[in-house]
Design a protein around this motif. Structure first.
Motif, PDB file in Angstrom:
ATOM      1  N   GLU A  11      40.073  57.543  40.310  1.00 19.27           N
ATOM      2  CA  GLU A  11      40.697  56.857  39.189  1.00 19.27           C
ATOM      3  C   GLU A  11      39.689  56.610  38.067  1.00 19.27           C
ATOM      4  O   GLU A  11      38.485  56.788  38.241  1.00 19.27           O
ATOM      5  N   VAL A  12      40.199  56.205  36.935  1.00 20.93           N
ATOM      6  CA  VAL A  12      39.412  55.679  35.828  1.00 20.93           C
ATOM      7  C   VAL A  12      40.114  54.422  35.337  1.00 20.93           C
ATOM      8  O   VAL A  12      41.316  54.248  35.551  1.00 20.93           O
ATOM      9  N   MET A  13      39.372  53.549  34.667  1.00 21.52           N
ATOM     10  CA  MET A  13      40.021  52.393  34.064  1.00 21.52           C
ATOM     11  C   MET A  13      40.498  52.794  32.675  1.00 21.52           C
ATOM     12  O   MET A  13      39.973  52.386  31.648  1.00 21.52           O
ATOM     13  N   LEU A  34      45.356  47.937  31.631  1.00 25.55           N
ATOM     14  CA  LEU A  34      44.661  46.715  31.245  1.00 25.55           C
ATOM     15  C   LEU A  34      45.156  45.487  32.006  1.00 25.55           C
ATOM     16  O   LEU A  34      44.587  44.404  31.848  1.00 25.55           O
ATOM     17  N   ASP A  35      46.178  45.641  32.796  1.00 24.19           N
ATOM     18  CA  ASP A  35      46.777  44.530  33.534  1.00 24.19           C
ATOM     19  C   ASP A  35      46.209  44.495  34.953  1.00 24.19           C
ATOM     20  O   ASP A  35      46.404  45.442  35.719  1.00 24.19           O
ATOM     21  N   PRO A  36      45.501  43.440  35.353  1.00 22.10           N
ATOM     22  CA  PRO A  36      44.963  43.378  36.727  1.00 22.10           C
ATOM     23  C   PRO A  36      46.036  43.561  37.794  1.00 22.10           C
ATOM     24  O   PRO A  36      45.749  44.092  38.883  1.00 22.10           O
ATOM     25  N   GLY A  59      31.907  56.161  32.409  1.00 22.04           N
ATOM     26  CA  GLY A  59      30.790  56.568  31.563  1.00 22.04           C
ATOM     27  C   GLY A  59      31.135  56.340  30.107  1.00 22.04           C
ATOM     28  O   GLY A  59      32.230  55.888  29.759  1.00 22.04           O
ATOM     29  N   TYR A  60      30.189  56.658  29.249  1.00 22.25           N
ATOM     30  CA  TYR A  60      30.351  56.432  27.824  1.00 22.25           C
ATOM     31  C   TYR A  60      30.735  57.705  27.072  1.00 22.25           C
ATOM     32  O   TYR A  60      30.885  57.678  25.853  1.00 22.25           O
ATOM     33  N   LEU A  83      37.433  51.882  30.041  1.00 22.32           N
ATOM     34  CA  LEU A  83      36.730  50.605  30.122  1.00 22.32           C
ATOM     35  C   LEU A  83      35.855  50.584  31.371  1.00 22.32           C
ATOM     36  O   LEU A  83      35.846  51.510  32.184  1.00 22.32           O
ATOM     37  N   ASP A  84      35.100  49.506  31.529  1.00 23.65           N
ATOM     38  CA  ASP A  84      34.156  49.359  32.625  1.00 23.65           C
ATOM     39  C   ASP A  84      34.852  48.752  33.842  1.00 23.65           C
ATOM     40  O   ASP A  84      35.280  47.595  33.803  1.00 23.65           O
ATOM     41  N   PRO A  85      34.979  49.497  34.943  1.00 19.62           N
ATOM     42  CA  PRO A  85      35.677  48.968  36.117  1.00 19.62           C
ATOM     43  C   PRO A  85      34.855  47.979  36.940  1.00 19.62           C
ATOM     44  O   PRO A  85      35.402  47.341  37.852  1.00 19.62           O
ATOM     45  N   ASP A  86      33.563  47.829  36.657  1.00 16.23           N
ATOM     46  CA  ASP A  86      32.731  46.914  37.442  1.00 16.23           C
ATOM     47  C   ASP A  86      33.339  45.523  37.510  1.00 16.23           C
ATOM     48  O   ASP A  86      33.300  44.852  38.545  1.00 16.23           O
TER      49      ASP A  86
END
Length: 467
Positions: A11-13, A34-36, A59-60, A83-86
């Motif tokens: 996956e990706v965010m 964008l919704d948790p 990544g960027y 976005l950053d999934p961290d």
């Protein structure tokens, strides 16, 4: 005895994954990224049906054509935005007990101590269920631009830097604190023993450190090390470092050769080649009937265009397929002194044929082959039994240990796969469900209590200066 298989989800965010267009389909909930609650629902599906981990690419980078972001990338969300999934992992981890989480981080954008602390934090917050997908960079032309670099770092140099980066991070994780350094005695007022906390001294060609690591050891200390790289430098790096390797899925024959080569290189590096988990991407169209699956596939394929393919390929390789002669091969780029060698080497070399160029497809054939595939791996279509049969056939042909399912219409197709296919594989003895409390490393190695990287691992086996 049948090999136990492992399954993750790629996956990706962002709105969709795989460099293909699917978020606008009625079955997709990609706009909810964008919704948790979107991700909470997904991880519950994965945990309940027996997946091993949720993997986030990241990544960027982004596609560039002639130095600019193409319209199709923004209009169709082709590897843009993300976005950053961290920051998502601690949220979804609270809704699972067994599922692992793998996060992609590049080795070239910050100092190893920054990454080491980040993953120690995530490993603590997930109870030892975190993995690090090691990348040396993707979309390097975009990375150079957005970070203000004058030029791209050469491909093989990135792997030299990555070897030092991983080694230093692992020294922070594995050697900075003794196992019994933490005391936590409130009555005595002692948090940790000073003689159990050591200075890490490292003087490499690319990275240096001579300090203390402030993060106490997490359940795994070192996150499970994942890596994807099919170039010669990538395979060598994976064989020496990775515990789980993602192999590029082209044909079963070429994938089998890559699997065998990585196992051979691992053995030459003094590692048990069978202890490395080798996986590749898998796109699955499955329904209650074969007709349902074929309908899903046809609807997805109808959404794809040459422009989407070209945008994705340019972002990965730096080559704009639509600017080339469609009746010639990629050798026209080589002959003109193009960018081959610095970006997406495995995704270029696969289309070059043999040493003389024999067997190389034309640009038109490349576009046709990649349409609907993007960066995806193998594709399987059919009823639940047909899909399970095809999975077992691929395992037999390649010696892979499992697959990353690349969703098309998430989370509905993941739910279908978990509900329809996983029970069949479980009945056939192909799945071993993880137990709550096990670390990700213990689950992937199928060895309860195997939580640590181990002192014999090449990345930490060399002498360490401590103080």
């Amino acid at each position: 005895m049948s090999k136990t298989l492992h399954f993750g989800v790629f996956e990706v965010m962002g709105p969709q994954v795989g460099g293909t267009y699917s978020w606008a389909h009625p079955r997709s909930e990609g706009l909810s990224y964008l919704d948790p609650q979107h991700w909470i629902r997904m991880v519950r599906i994965l945990e309940d049906t027996g997946f091993d981990f949720l993997f986030f690419a990241g990544g960027y980078g982004y596609p560039l054509i002639d130095g600019d972001l193409p319209h199709v990338a923004t209009e169709k969300a082709i590897n843009f935005p993300s976005l950053d999934p961290d920051y998502l992992i601690p949220i979804v981890a609270q809704h699972t007990d067994r599922l692992g989480f793998v996060v992609t981080q590049s080795t070239g954008l910050d100092h190893p101590v920054q990454l080491a602390r980040r993953f120690s934090t995530l490993d603590h917050l997930t109870g030892g269920r975190i993995g690090w997908n090691i990348v040396t960079g993707a979309s390097q032309n975009a990375i150079a631009d957005v970070f203000g670099h004058d030029s791209m770092v050469p491909h093989d140099t990135r792997y030299e830097m990555a070897a030092e980066y991983v080694e230093l991070a692992a020294r922070f994780w594995e050697t900075a604190w003794d196992d019994d350094a933490f005391v936590g005695d409130a009555a005595a007022g002692i948090f940790a023993r000073r003689d159990g906390v050591h200075r890490v001294t490292y003087d490499g060609a690319h990275y240096r450190s001579r300090g203390y690591f402030g993060a106490p050891p997490s359940p795994q200390r070192t996150p499970v090390l994942f890596q994807a790289g099919t170039s010669p430098a990538g395979r060598a790096f994976a064989a020496s470092n990775a515990e789980c390797v993602f192999v590029q899925a082209t044909t079963p024959e070429r994938t089998a050769a890559a699997v065998a080569d990585i196992r051979r290189l691992a053995s030459e590096a003094g590692r048990d080649p069978e202890a490395i988990t080798l996986m590749c991407g898998l796109t699955v169209f499955v329904g209650e009937t074969e007709a349902d699956a074929l309908r899903y596939e046809a609807e997805f394929d109808a959404m794809q265009t040459d422009e989407i393919v070209a945008s994705l390929y340019a972002g990965n390789t730096g080559i704009d397929l639509l600017a080339l002669d469609p009746d010639k091969t990629l050798h026209q780029v080589l002959d003109a002194g193009g960018p081959i060698g610095q970006m997406g080497t495995s995704n270029i070399e696969r289309f070059l044929g043999d040493a003389e160029g024999t067997g190389a497809p034309t640009v038109r054939e490349i576009l046709d082959q990649l349409r609907g595939r993007g960066t995806r791996g193998f594709r399987i279509v059919g009823s639940p039994i047909q899909v399970a049969d095809q999975i077992e056939s691929l395992i037999a042909a390649t010696d892979l240990d499992g697959f990353l399912i690349e969703p098309v219409f998430a989370p509905h197709d993941l739910e279908d796969f978990g509900r329809l296919v996983m029970p069949i594989l479980r009945e056939r003895g192909r799945l071993r469900d993880g137990e709550a409390g096990n670390t990700l490393r213990a689950r992937l190695s199928e060895t309860p209590g195997n939580d640590r990287l181990g002192a014999a691992h090449p990345v930490i086996a060399s002498p360490v200066t401590a103080g």
